[in-house]
Motif scaffolding. Structure first.
Motif, PDB file in Angstrom:
ATOM      1  N   LYS A   1       2.866   9.710  -5.514  1.00  0.00           N
ATOM      2  CA  LYS A   1       3.535  10.993  -5.209  1.00  0.00           C
ATOM      3  C   LYS A   1       4.687  11.229  -6.188  1.00  0.00           C
ATOM      4  O   LYS A   1       4.936  12.357  -6.633  1.00  0.00           O
TER       5      LYS A   1
ATOM      6  N   ASP B   1       0.836  -1.200   0.000  1.00  0.00           N
ATOM      7  CA  ASP B   1       0.000   0.000   0.000  1.00  0.00           C
ATOM      8  C   ASP B   1       0.871   1.250   0.000  1.00  0.00           C
ATOM      9  O   ASP B   1       0.626   2.220  -0.720  1.00  0.00           O
ATOM     10  N   LEU B   2       1.934   1.206   0.761  1.00  0.00           N
ATOM     11  CA  LEU B   2       2.851   2.336   0.823  1.00  0.00           C
ATOM     12  C   LEU B   2       3.595   2.505  -0.509  1.00  0.00           C
ATOM     13  O   LEU B   2       3.815   3.618  -0.994  1.00  0.00           O
TER      14      LEU B   2
ATOM     15  N   GLU C   1       1.315   4.294  -2.750  1.00  0.00           N
ATOM     16  CA  GLU C   1       1.136   5.686  -2.328  1.00  0.00           C
ATOM     17  C   GLU C   1       2.366   6.533  -2.698  1.00  0.00           C
ATOM     18  O   GLU C   1       2.250   7.629  -3.253  1.00  0.00           O
TER      19      GLU C   1
END
Ligand code: UDP
Length: 413
Positions: free
Chosen positions: A377, A369-370, A373
């Motif tokens: 970005k 998930d990170l 994310e």
């Protein structure tokens, strides 16, 4: 409105495109020449391949010349590259003489075009002495340094700066690389072209066909570094990081994708070292790609779970930008241009050792998930800072200011 630029509007918005049209107005019809040392391979060729056609489309009379050198010349200029990036190298007088002689001969060939141009952009040290062989030049000459020159080996910088001080301006990719020179210095980071074969969106089917066709298993995790085989890119360190990670992720695969820049005489030695370090590991894929394998690199970057750029010195690192644009956080060496792209813990991780790279790789593989994310970005960060349209705007602004500015020179005491 030009056909190419309207396509960029869909990505960056119309305001950006309108501004480019306003900026180019006073530059229509002017003659601009770019000179570098290779048509393909490496970041400079990659950028010129995009910038030159788009400037042409905007109405600038731009051409791109490549310096023709022999083996001694390229040996010498590779030494310059290593020295500017901080290695203490002694270059024999005979090689320096070949360097100057090759430039003299190229000046014979290119003089008419160079002397009549309003702007000449000389990329990196290879063609730097051309200026001294064009005494009747009419335009502004700009030395564009793409190298991590933050801590150059002084003796070599001193020699090279003799050729560079006569220029009207220099451009460096970041503030840390700027040198004391008696003229204007500009900071312009490079960029990628989102519409090029290397960066356009690809559908999943194509990615699977290309990557699967190279014998890589898309159902297992992929770690990737795309780079010329150059010690500063630390490919052996990448293999080390892969081995440390594989202890925890046994199905991990590593791809080292590179090709040969025609101006790099040392790549074979580095490739031999890489092959030795890889041993017989069937999960390490060393790919020697042709210079025009842009779509293949695109597919590899999209297929990768983890993208590394473990350089120990890096002028900018277009491969970092390319991977970030594809929504990948990058694990990059804490050096040069990687530092302005990889915002630590946000768009990727900065590392100093293979152990650090392995730790961050493992972390991202276990926190999907990170990973997503940070990847999102990263893509936004590139959209805002490192696309071709921003680069073009800065080049146009620079030309307008040199054309109409007072031409102040900063004198050194
Ligand atoms: N590249 C490529 N084929 C290769 C290796 C690299 O097309 O086999 C491209 C890569 O995608 C990037 C450029 O060459 O666009 C390398 O630029 P970077 O700034 O990362 O490094 P440089 O080679 O200029 O040191």
């Amino acid at each position: 409105m030009t056909a190419i630029l309207s396509k960029y509007a869909e990505i960056v918005g119309w305001d950006v495109i309108d501004q480019l049209h306003q900026l180019v107005d006073p530059l229509k019809g002017i003659k601009v020449v770019h000179v570098n040392s290779t048509k393909q391979g490496g970041g400079v060729a990659e950028i010129l391949n995009k910038l030159v056609p788009i400037k042409k489309e905007l109405g600038i009379d731009v051409s791109w010349e490549v310096i023709e050198g022999n083996a001694e010349f390229f040996k010498c200029t590779k030494n310059f590259h290593n020295a500017l990036q901080g290695n203490k190298v002694e270059i024999p007088h005979s090689l320096l003489k070949s360097y100057e002689e090759v430039n003299r001969q190229n000046a014979e060939r290119l003089r008419a075009r160079l002397e009549e141009a309003e702007f000449v952009f000389i990329h990196d040290p290879q063609p730097a002495p051309l200026l001294s062989y064009c005494p009747d030049r009419k335009g502004k000459w700009i030395w564009r340094c793409h190298i991590d020159a933050s801590r150059p080996y002084r003796a070599i910088w001193k020699y090279l700066s003799n050729f560079i001080t006569g220029y009207d301006a220099s451009i460096f990719s970041l503030a840390a690389f700027a040198q004391a020179l008696p003229h204007k210095e500009y900071l312009v980071p490079p960029s990628i072209d989102p519409l090029s074969e290397k960066n356009i969106d690809l559908d999943r089917q194509e990615i699977e066909a290309v990557v699967g066709g190279l014998g890589i298993d898309l159902d297992r995790q992929i770690m990737l570094q795309v780079s010329r085989f150059d010690t500063f890119k630390d490919p052996v360190g990448v293999i080390h990081a892969y081995r440390l990670t594989k202890k925890f992720v046994p199905s991990l695969q590593l791809i080292l994708a590179g090709g040969e820049a025609t101006d790099d005489p040392e790549s074979q030695t580095v490739l031999d070292e890489v092959r030795t370090a890889a041993g017989g590991d069937r999960d390490i894929h060393i790919l020697l790609l042709p210079a025009d394998a842009h779509r293949t690199i695109n597919a590899l970057q999209r297929a990768a779970d983890i993208v590394l750029q473990k350089s120990t010195r890096e002028g900018f690192g277009l491969t970092v930008t390319e991977a970030m644009w594809k929504g990948k956080p990058v694990i990059g060496g804490d050096t040069g241009g990687i530092r302005i792209q990889v915002v630590n813990h946000q768009t990727g991780f900065l590392v100093n050792t293979p152990e650090g790279a392995a730790l961050r790789t493992r972390y991202l593989l276990f926190h999907r998930d990170l990973l997503l994310e940070m990847g999102a970005k990263a893509r936004n960060f590139v959209r805002e800072n490192f696309l071709l349209t921003r680069h073009l705007r800065e080049y146009l602004t620079l030309m307008v200011s040199l054309l109409h500015g007072r031409g102040d020179r900063i004198e050194l005491d």
